[in-house]
Design an enzyme around this catalytic site. Structure first.
Site, short mmCIF file in Angstrom:
data_model
loop_
_atom_site.label_atom_id
_atom_site.label_comp_id
_atom_site.label_asym_id
_atom_site.label_seq_id
_atom_site.Cartn_x
_atom_site.Cartn_y
_atom_site.Cartn_z
N CYS A 25 0.87 -1.18 0.00
CA CYS A 25 0.00 0.00 0.00
C CYS A 25 0.90 1.23 0.00
CB CYS A 25 -1.00 0.00 1.16
SG CYS A 25 -0.30 0.25 2.80
N ARG A 74 -3.35 -0.55 5.29
CA ARG A 74 -3.89 -1.70 4.56
C ARG A 74 -2.91 -2.86 4.39
NH1 ARG A 74 -5.79 1.38 -0.65
NH2 ARG A 74 -3.88 2.49 -0.10
N ASP A 127 -9.00 3.09 1.36
CA ASP A 127 -7.87 3.52 2.17
C ASP A 127 -8.39 4.21 3.43
OD1 ASP A 127 -5.57 4.51 3.31
OD2 ASP A 127 -4.76 5.31 1.43
#
Length: 147
Positions: free
Chosen positions: A8, A14, A116
């Site tokens: 990420c 994440r 996100d």
């Protein structure tokens, strides 16, 4: 051993969530010895920082130890080493391709971007999307191993 790297932007939300949940799932399935799993960032912004508190909260629900994890950036050596390099969204997939060129190892976890939580603040939705993606990935990998 199959080597998987989750990616990420900053490696604090994440991708570490995916890393540690994948390890947890593999352990529950007695598959932990078949896979090596880690996570990294495409950016340098968070290097050395610990996992975001929202991700820590999710991992704490499963009593998963993450305390030694600090953000790090993907390198050329990682691209050579890992079998699968799995981005959390198209933005990071494009970043990988800009950094290292197109590579068949690069792919998304889900067919759509994983939200996100740095921007949404919704770590529960991110967890659900990652959880589903990991189940699908494990099924895909295990079916591939049985052929």
């Amino acid at each position: 051993m199959t080597k998987i790297l989750f990616i990420c932007h900053g490696n604090i939300c994440r991708s570490p969530m995916a890393e540690y949940l994948m390890k947890y799932k593999l352990e529950k399935l007695n598959l932990e010895n078949k896979y090596e799993v880690s996570s990294k960032a495409t950016s340098r912004e968070e290097i050395g920082n610990h996992i975001h508190y929202g991700t820590r909260k999710i991992l704490d629900m499963f009593n998963i130890d993450y305390h030694l994890k600090v953000a790090s950036q993907i390198s050329e050596e990682d691209v050579l080493y890992y079998d699968y390099i799995i981005a959390m969204d198209h933005y990071n997939l494009v970043n990988l391709e800009h950094m290292f060129g197109k590579n068949k190892k690069f792919r998304l976890l889900n067919k759509k971007d994983i939200a996100d939580p740095w921007y949404t603040g919704d770590f529960n939705t991110t967890y659900k999307e990652i959880d589903k993606g990991l189940d699908d990935l494990i099924n895909e990998l295990e079916k591939g191993c049985r052929k």
